[in-house]
Every structure is written in C-alpha cells, then in structure tokens.
Design a protein around this motif. Structure first.
Motif, PDB file in Angstrom:
ATOM      1  N   SER A 113       0.830  -1.190   0.000  1.00 20.69           N
ATOM      2  CA  SER A 113       0.000   0.000   0.000  1.00 20.69           C
ATOM      3  C   SER A 113       0.874   1.253   0.000  1.00 20.69           C
ATOM      4  CB  SER A 113      -0.924   0.007   1.224  1.00 20.69           C
ATOM      5  OG  SER A 113      -1.537   1.268   1.348  1.00 20.69           O
ATOM      6  N   ARG A 114       0.970   1.896  -1.146  1.00 21.47           N
ATOM      7  CA  ARG A 114       1.765   3.114  -1.250  1.00 21.47           C
ATOM      8  C   ARG A 114       1.196   4.204  -0.354  1.00 21.47           C
ATOM      9  NH1 ARG A 114       0.799   6.179  -5.782  1.00 21.47           N
ATOM     10  NH2 ARG A 114       1.237   8.224  -5.004  1.00 21.47           N
ATOM     11  N   LYS A 115      -0.125   4.302  -0.330  1.00 19.14           N
ATOM     12  CA  LYS A 115      -0.773   5.319   0.491  1.00 19.14           C
ATOM     13  C   LYS A 115      -0.492   5.084   1.972  1.00 19.14           C
ATOM     14  CE  LYS A 115      -4.992   7.568   1.558  1.00 19.14           C
ATOM     15  NZ  LYS A 115      -6.218   8.077   1.193  1.00 19.14           N
ATOM     16  N   GLY A 116      -0.568   3.823   2.390  1.00 15.76           N
ATOM     17  CA  GLY A 116      -0.270   3.491   3.777  1.00 15.76           C
ATOM     18  C   GLY A 116       1.170   3.808   4.138  1.00 15.76           C
ATOM     19  N   ALA A 117       2.086   3.515   3.230  1.00 15.48           N
ATOM     20  CA  ALA A 117       3.501   3.816   3.460  1.00 15.48           C
ATOM     21  C   ALA A 117       3.727   5.319   3.566  1.00 15.48           C
ATOM     22  CB  ALA A 117       4.351   3.214   2.342  1.00 15.48           C
ATOM     23  N   GLU A 118       3.023   6.090   2.751  1.00 11.66           N
ATOM     24  CA  GLU A 118       3.140   7.551   2.820  1.00 11.66           C
ATOM     25  C   GLU A 118       2.605   8.081   4.142  1.00 11.66           C
ATOM     26  OE1 GLU A 118       4.535  10.000   0.865  1.00 11.66           O
ATOM     27  OE2 GLU A 118       5.439   8.285  -0.158  1.00 11.66           O
ATOM     28  N   ALA A 119       1.492   7.517   4.618  1.00 16.02           N
ATOM     29  CA  ALA A 119       0.927   7.936   5.902  1.00 16.02           C
ATOM     30  C   ALA A 119       1.901   7.622   7.033  1.00 16.02           C
ATOM     31  CB  ALA A 119      -0.419   7.250   6.142  1.00 16.02           C
ATOM     32  N   GLU A 120       2.526   6.457   6.982  1.00 21.39           N
ATOM     33  CA  GLU A 120       3.498   6.090   8.002  1.00 21.39           C
ATOM     34  C   GLU A 120       4.710   7.017   7.969  1.00 21.39           C
ATOM     35  OE1 GLU A 120       4.417   1.933   7.767  1.00 21.39           O
ATOM     36  OE2 GLU A 120       2.302   1.385   7.983  1.00 21.39           O
ATOM     37  N   LYS A 121       5.148   7.395   6.774  1.00 24.78           N
ATOM     38  CA  LYS A 121       6.282   8.312   6.646  1.00 24.78           C
ATOM     39  C   LYS A 121       5.928   9.677   7.235  1.00 24.78           C
ATOM     40  CE  LYS A 121       9.294  10.389   3.167  1.00 24.78           C
ATOM     41  NZ  LYS A 121       9.576  10.505   1.740  1.00 24.78           N
ATOM     42  N   THR A 122       4.725  10.165   6.943  1.00 21.63           N
ATOM     43  CA  THR A 122       4.254  11.446   7.490  1.00 21.63           C
ATOM     44  C   THR A 122       4.198  11.383   9.008  1.00 21.63           C
ATOM     45  OG1 THR A 122       2.969  11.904   5.500  1.00 21.63           O
ATOM     46  CG2 THR A 122       2.319  13.069   7.515  1.00 21.63           C
ATOM     47  N   ALA A 123       3.650  10.298   9.538  1.00 23.74           N
ATOM     48  CA  ALA A 123       3.550  10.126  10.987  1.00 23.74           C
ATOM     49  C   ALA A 123       4.935  10.058  11.622  1.00 23.74           C
ATOM     50  CB  ALA A 123       2.758   8.865  11.315  1.00 23.74           C
TER      51      ALA A 123
END
Length: 124
Positions: free
Chosen positions: A9-19
C-alpha cells in the motif's frame, strides 16, 4: 517457511512516513518500522524518553465509513497488544520499559487534499 509482511500500500507507506516525521519532530526516536510476526504488525515502535511506544498509523481518504481513528477496533487493538508482547520477547533490552499504545490518524477532510493529523497518546 517464515512469515513475511507484504507492504503493497503506497498510500499506507506515505501515511506512516508522514507520521514518523511528525513524531520525530516531537522528540520521539525510531526503533523499528513495520515490526511484524504471526500475530500482527506494528507500524512504528519508538522511544518517548524512557517510554516504549507502539504506534498504529491509520489514514482515510473519505469519511463515509468513519474517520481513520475509528478503524482501530477492539480486534485490531488485541492484535497490536499480542504483537507488542512478541516484540518485548524478541528485544529483551526493552522489557523493563513502561509501554504505551498510541495512534496517529490522518484524515482527508476536503477536496483540496488537505489532511489533518491527530496524535492520540495512550489511545488504548
């Protein structure tokens, strides 16, 4: 055959990076990303001074099924707790620490793509 986490999940990975970036700005130190075992997966394991923090990151594009935080149900909480126990067995150097379970929710509230990030300490 050993159990392996599939991160597709690219979107999930981006959310984790933001967090992760947000939490590092708040002074937390990263120990592990995406710790996974048969019981489940923990997105981020961090230190907040001497406290070991297990963090679940959730992101939602639309609110039709509720906000991101509401998706962390009792079943997911149970899996995270079991996975945290496995983590503490594997990394015994942290077994003396006080533990906390936090959540980061990232919700998209409008068509402009503006996201809101909410950090819930001791979420469960």
């Amino acid at each position: 055959m050993p159990w392996k986490l599939n991160l597709n999940s690219r979107k999930g990975a981006e959310a984790e990076k933001t967090a992760l970036l947000f939490l590092q700005q708040q002074g937390l130190t990263l120990l592990h990303r995406n710790f996974a075992c048969k019981t489940g997966e923990i997105d981020l394991v961090m230190l907040d001074h001497a406290t070991l923090v297990f963090i679940e990151v959730r992101s939602r594009s639309h609110s039709q099924f509720g906000n991101a935080a509401s998706s962390i149900d009792r079943n997911k909480q149970r899996k995270i707790r079991k996975t945290a126990a496995v983590y503490l067995q594997k990394y015994r150097q942290h077994s003396h620490r006080i533990c906390r379970f936090d959540a980061i929710s990232i919700d998209n509230h409008d068509a402009t793509g503006q996201n809101s990030l909410n950090w819930m300490k001791s979420a469960f």
